[in-house]
Scaffold this motif. Structure first.
Motif, short mmCIF file in Angstrom:
data_model
loop_
_atom_site.label_atom_id
_atom_site.label_comp_id
_atom_site.label_asym_id
_atom_site.label_seq_id
_atom_site.Cartn_x
_atom_site.Cartn_y
_atom_site.Cartn_z
N THR A 44 -3.20 10.17 4.22
CA THR A 44 -4.25 10.85 3.64
C THR A 44 -4.19 10.61 2.04
N MET A 45 -3.10 10.15 1.45
CA MET A 45 -3.24 9.69 -0.01
C MET A 45 -3.94 8.60 -0.21
N LEU A 46 -4.02 7.74 0.76
CA LEU A 46 -4.75 6.42 0.76
C LEU A 46 -6.15 6.78 0.88
N ARG A 47 -6.52 7.77 1.89
CA ARG A 47 -7.83 8.09 2.07
C ARG A 47 -8.39 8.87 0.76
N ALA A 48 -7.45 9.64 -0.09
CA ALA A 48 -8.27 9.96 -1.23
C ALA A 48 -8.52 8.90 -2.18
N VAL A 49 -7.80 7.93 -2.15
CA VAL A 49 -8.14 6.77 -2.99
C VAL A 49 -9.44 6.03 -2.39
N LEU A 50 -9.46 5.82 -1.09
CA LEU A 50 -10.70 5.22 -0.49
C LEU A 50 -12.01 6.10 -0.71
N ASP A 51 -11.87 7.27 -0.74
CA ASP A 51 -12.84 7.94 -0.83
C ASP A 51 -13.48 8.50 -2.35
N HIS A 52 -12.60 7.56 -3.37
CA HIS A 52 -13.01 8.04 -4.73
C HIS A 52 -14.15 7.27 -5.33
N PRO A 53 -15.02 7.80 -5.93
CA PRO A 53 -16.35 7.32 -6.47
C PRO A 53 -16.01 5.94 -7.17
N GLU A 54 -14.78 5.90 -7.84
CA GLU A 54 -14.70 4.93 -8.77
C GLU A 54 -14.00 3.56 -8.00
N LEU A 55 -13.75 3.58 -6.74
CA LEU A 55 -12.89 2.85 -6.20
C LEU A 55 -13.25 1.09 -6.25
N LEU A 56 -12.35 0.33 -6.74
CA LEU A 56 -12.67 -1.03 -6.68
C LEU A 56 -11.84 -1.67 -5.64
N GLY A 57 -12.48 -2.43 -4.64
CA GLY A 57 -11.75 -3.28 -3.81
C GLY A 57 -10.91 -2.55 -2.66
N ASP A 58 -10.09 -3.55 -1.95
CA ASP A 58 -9.28 -2.94 -0.86
C ASP A 58 -8.01 -2.78 -1.28
N PRO A 59 -7.33 -1.73 -0.09
CA PRO A 59 -5.83 -1.69 -0.46
C PRO A 59 -4.79 -3.05 -0.55
N ILE A 60 -4.25 -2.99 -1.56
CA ILE A 60 -3.10 -4.05 -1.65
C ILE A 60 -1.83 -3.61 -1.35
N SER A 61 -1.37 -2.54 -2.10
CA SER A 61 -0.12 -1.86 -2.08
C SER A 61 -0.18 -0.23 -2.02
N LEU A 62 0.74 0.30 -1.45
CA LEU A 62 0.75 1.75 -1.79
C LEU A 62 2.35 2.22 -1.49
N THR A 63 2.88 2.91 -2.38
CA THR A 63 4.09 3.72 -2.46
C THR A 63 3.98 5.05 -2.57
N VAL A 64 4.64 5.69 -1.55
CA VAL A 64 4.65 7.30 -1.34
C VAL A 64 6.03 7.65 -1.48
N ASN A 65 6.28 8.62 -2.47
CA ASN A 65 7.67 9.12 -2.63
C ASN A 65 7.42 10.68 -2.30
N PHE A 66 8.15 11.06 -1.18
CA PHE A 66 8.52 12.17 -0.53
C PHE A 66 9.39 13.22 -1.25
N ALA A 67 8.77 13.73 -2.29
CA ALA A 67 9.49 14.79 -3.02
C ALA A 67 10.00 15.85 -2.57
N ALA A 68 9.24 16.55 -1.89
CA ALA A 68 9.49 17.59 -1.06
C ALA A 68 8.63 17.86 0.26
N ALA A 69 9.25 18.43 1.31
CA ALA A 69 8.51 18.88 2.29
C ALA A 69 7.22 19.60 1.95
N ILE A 70 6.08 19.25 2.72
CA ILE A 70 5.08 19.84 2.80
C ILE A 70 4.82 21.00 3.61
N ALA A 71 4.31 22.44 3.11
CA ALA A 71 4.47 23.54 4.00
C ALA A 71 3.19 23.38 4.91
#
Lengths: 270, 270
Positions: A44-71
């Motif tokens: 979902t977080m990558l989706r938000a990047v790919l949907d962004h109007p200013e996006l340049l290029g394709d995904p190279i790396s993604l790091t996700v830190n799970f700070a708390a459970a999502i309700a």
């Protein structure tokens, strides 16, 4: 009215209204024991990047830190470029609920160029997808019902599990129903290996990903070649200590192309 | 007046004045070809977390995204906890110069508990530190002069370099002068493997780390056991493609304890 969305596309769908924050919401299909499955949050977080109007290029790396459970329910997703260079772009993505941050991610996107290339990792030699039986996970692990998982080694033992000296699992993965693979799907599959500590101990214990990193090697052309076919994944831990362990995972096309490498650090209680 | 600081401590030193942003500055000792050595930037960002008055626990993971080269001179470091849980804490760290972000990092710190533990990765069998010759890097690679690097395999060929089919380097690393190891030193050493693409191609080409992730396995007690002694590092790339490649690295104590695992994605031109 369009066709019904694939459950994966439904789960990562974002709602954008001009002037308002972008929002998403959890779906029952990708629920985990506490909150949504981490892989779908990463996607979902990558989706938000790919949907962004200013996006340049394709995904190279993604790091996700799970700070708390999502309700379960709605959440806000804020994705913004922190720096845009000539051929790479850096991203900061945050999910929040009720004003509190639950998940923080960074990503790099970039233009790929034709260059010298080499593949040093050979795909594990395993029986074909069709030659293996599907492992159906217990119903209470909702997200796993969305994957056709066929283990060549390190299967989840449902009856009489035994401790193991090796935390490796190697398996075919395919969406249910089959769906052409894309970068968010790769991100999600990077997290589809059940906790390595279960395999080592021969029992389920509390465990949750703390931080997940995915490196995307595949080009869009290579993903198109995979299409909706299965990919081969292999994952192993290096060290379990002090209530944490790491996991290295790799995803290959059936033809042996390394599509993505991924690493995560996991909290566990045992 | 105190004793003279070790060059490493001097390089990661931060200046904190109440009410003003925290600042650091590059040092000549850890210069790289363009801007400072990435490992010292990673160590500096971790230093900012460890110096923070609200710190909870020890480093678990660190991801540094190198968005732009840092110009030689002063920079601002902003480290703030994004979420503090009972046993883990999540961090966002940014370096900026003249108001523009150059580097974005996230980190997780946490309390370690006594639990079941296991080590699946055996240390590579190599000659002892004292049995190997030090490789002295060319003078224009300033940062490397701060490390006593002794290669068991995959040495940087200074004369008549040849292409190689394998991107693995395995070597002993020790600070010059010797210095008791700590978490910032581990972060820095995680980046001390010269670019794998040089080894594969048998030549130097433009290359720079885009994103670096370090997982810390060592406890402070284990680091104290290492003391100022050498650590063994091994690094390998998996796939080179489209102008990027990944690198997996591992750092062991001389006794074989896995202290840290690290991964990075690197941009290159060839």
């Amino acid at each position: 009215m369009g066709e019904k969305l694939h459950p994966f596309d439904d789960a990562v769908a974002l709602s954008t209204v001009p002037g308002a924050p972008t929002t998403g919401r959890t779906t029952e299909a990708y629920a985990n024991m506490v909150g949504p499955y981490g892989g779908i949050t990463a996607a979902t977080m990558l989706r938000a990047v790919l949907d962004h109007p200013e996006l340049l290029g394709d995904p190279i790396s993604l790091t996700v830190n799970f700070a708390a459970a999502i309700a379960y329910g709605e959440f806000t997703v804020d994705a913004r470029p922190t720096r845009t260079n000539r051929s790479t772009q850096h991203w900061l993505i945050e999910i929040s609920q009720d004003g509190a941050v639950t998940t923080v991610a960074t990503a790099v996107t970039g233009l790929r160029r034709e260059t010298w290339s080499a593949d040093e990792l050979a795909m594990p030699q395993v029986p074909a997808f069709d030659a293996l039986e599907r492992t159906v996970f217990p119903e209470f692990i909702a997200w796993a019902q969305n994957y056709d998982l066929r283990f060549a080694e390190g299967d989840l033992a449902m009856t009489d599990p035994q401790p193991s000296e090796d935390s490796t699992s190697t398996l075919w993965l395919q969406d249910i129903p089959a769906r052409p693979i894309d970068f968010p799907a790769l991100a999600s599959m990077s997290d589809a290996f059940y906790p390595r500590v279960f395999l080592r101990l021969g029992q389920m214990v509390p465990a949750g990903t703390v931080s997940l990193t995915v490196y995307f090697h595949a080009t869009t052309a290579e993903l198109a070649e995979v299409g909706a076919g299965p990919v081969l994944g292999t994952a192993q831990a290096a060290r379990f200590s002090g209530g944490y362990y790491d996991q290295t995972a790799r995803l290959f096309s059936a033809e042996g192309t390394l599509l993505a490498t991924s690493n995560q650090v996991v909290y566990f209680k045992a």
